[in-house]
Design a protein around this motif. Sequence first.
Motif, PDB file in Angstrom:
ATOM      1  N   LEU A   1      88.744  70.331   0.563  1.00 18.04           N
ATOM      2  CA  LEU A   1      87.916  69.592   1.363  1.00 18.04           C
ATOM      3  C   LEU A   1      86.961  68.049   0.611  1.00 18.04           C
ATOM      4  N   ASP A   2      86.898  67.460   0.389  1.00 17.73           N
ATOM      5  CA  ASP A   2      86.006  66.293  -0.801  1.00 17.73           C
ATOM      6  C   ASP A   2      84.815  66.747  -1.408  1.00 17.73           C
TER       7      ASP A   2
ATOM      8  N   THR B   1      82.146  66.329   1.038  1.00 16.09           N
ATOM      9  CA  THR B   1      82.047  66.897   2.540  1.00 16.09           C
ATOM     10  C   THR B   1      80.877  68.069   2.080  1.00 16.09           C
TER      11      THR B   1
ATOM     12  N   TYR C   1      85.912  67.442  12.699  1.00 14.58           N
ATOM     13  CA  TYR C   1      84.413  67.029  11.647  1.00 14.58           C
ATOM     14  C   TYR C   1      83.905  66.253  12.441  1.00 14.58           C
TER      15      TYR C   1
ATOM     16  N   HIS D   1      91.372  62.048   2.068  1.00 12.63           N
ATOM     17  CA  HIS D   1      90.219  61.271   2.439  1.00 12.63           C
ATOM     18  C   HIS D   1      90.240  61.173   3.916  1.00 12.63           C
ATOM     19  N   GLN D   2      91.155  61.527   4.751  1.00 10.88           N
ATOM     20  CA  GLN D   2      91.579  60.861   6.125  1.00 10.88           C
ATOM     21  C   GLN D   2      90.100  60.337   6.715  1.00 10.88           C
ATOM     22  N   VAL D   3      89.162  61.241   7.346  1.00 14.78           N
ATOM     23  CA  VAL D   3      88.135  61.021   8.296  1.00 14.78           C
ATOM     24  C   VAL D   3      87.452  59.307   7.361  1.00 14.78           C
ATOM     25  N   LYS D   4      87.227  59.481   5.963  1.00 17.74           N
ATOM     26  CA  LYS D   4      86.148  57.559   5.305  1.00 17.74           C
ATOM     27  C   LYS D   4      87.352  57.041   5.703  1.00 17.74           C
TER      28      LYS D   4
ATOM     29  N   LEU E   1      79.468  63.898   6.166  1.00 14.03           N
ATOM     30  CA  LEU E   1      80.772  64.402   6.820  1.00 14.03           C
ATOM     31  C   LEU E   1      80.356  66.183   6.027  1.00 14.03           C
TER      32      LEU E   1
END
Length: 235
Positions: free
Chosen positions: A102-103, A106, A133, A187-190, A203
């Motif tokens: 996780l970042d 996040t 998420y 960073h897929q979702v972002k 997130l």
Amino acid sequence: MRLDKYLADCGIASRSESKKLIKSGNVQVAGIHNLRPETQIDPEAVAVTVRGVPVRYRRFVYLMLNKPQGYLSSTRDGRQPIVLDLVPEEFRHFDLFPAGRLDIDTEGLCLLTNDGQLAHRILSPARHIPKTYYAKIKGKVTPEDVQHFSQGVILDDGYLTKPAQLEVLTYGEVSEIALTITEGKFHQVKRMFLAVGKEVIYLKRIRMNRLELDPALPLGKMRELTEEEISRLEG
Ligand code: URA
């Protein structure tokens, strides 16, 4: 396995404290108590008690962490705080690592384990384990975005993502959404929201496969998974 290592592995005490416990006669193996730290036992076969209380042997531990912002979900990397810094003393002697990334900014569900095979199974890209998420997005997330995500979006490096399930929870200048993806690009979702011109401002991972983040678990705290929860991770 040496008896002192066995006790440490079970989380009874540190290795040196386990030696003291054994020498003081507080540990019994199959009813015998004049034991030594180096006594060899078969962990699967033998009944061990400490001050009369049976010890449960476990090689693997599975912890659910509610990751706070400001911690890296990697093993040591420079001076930044890492999620392993949050592990309570009783679990420190297990060789834990975070299963998945996780970042730093996040929050939410982060699995810590020493079971490399399980980690491999749930992280393997071939398995497409879904991860959900919750996010706050700057700008109005539209039905077109939902449609777009359901077909996959093209990220900044040209990669077409797998179809993702986007649910809009609240519309507004800041929208709240739940997004389920089945892969884990950097960073897929972002980057998926950037691809539709929007910015993720908060997130949190709330689910991995059928395992949900315990809503009662405070930020920065962790607890062991139940047997049922472990099976929810994989099945
Ligand atoms: N996607 C992101 O952008 N960040 C995370 O931490 C996880 C998924």
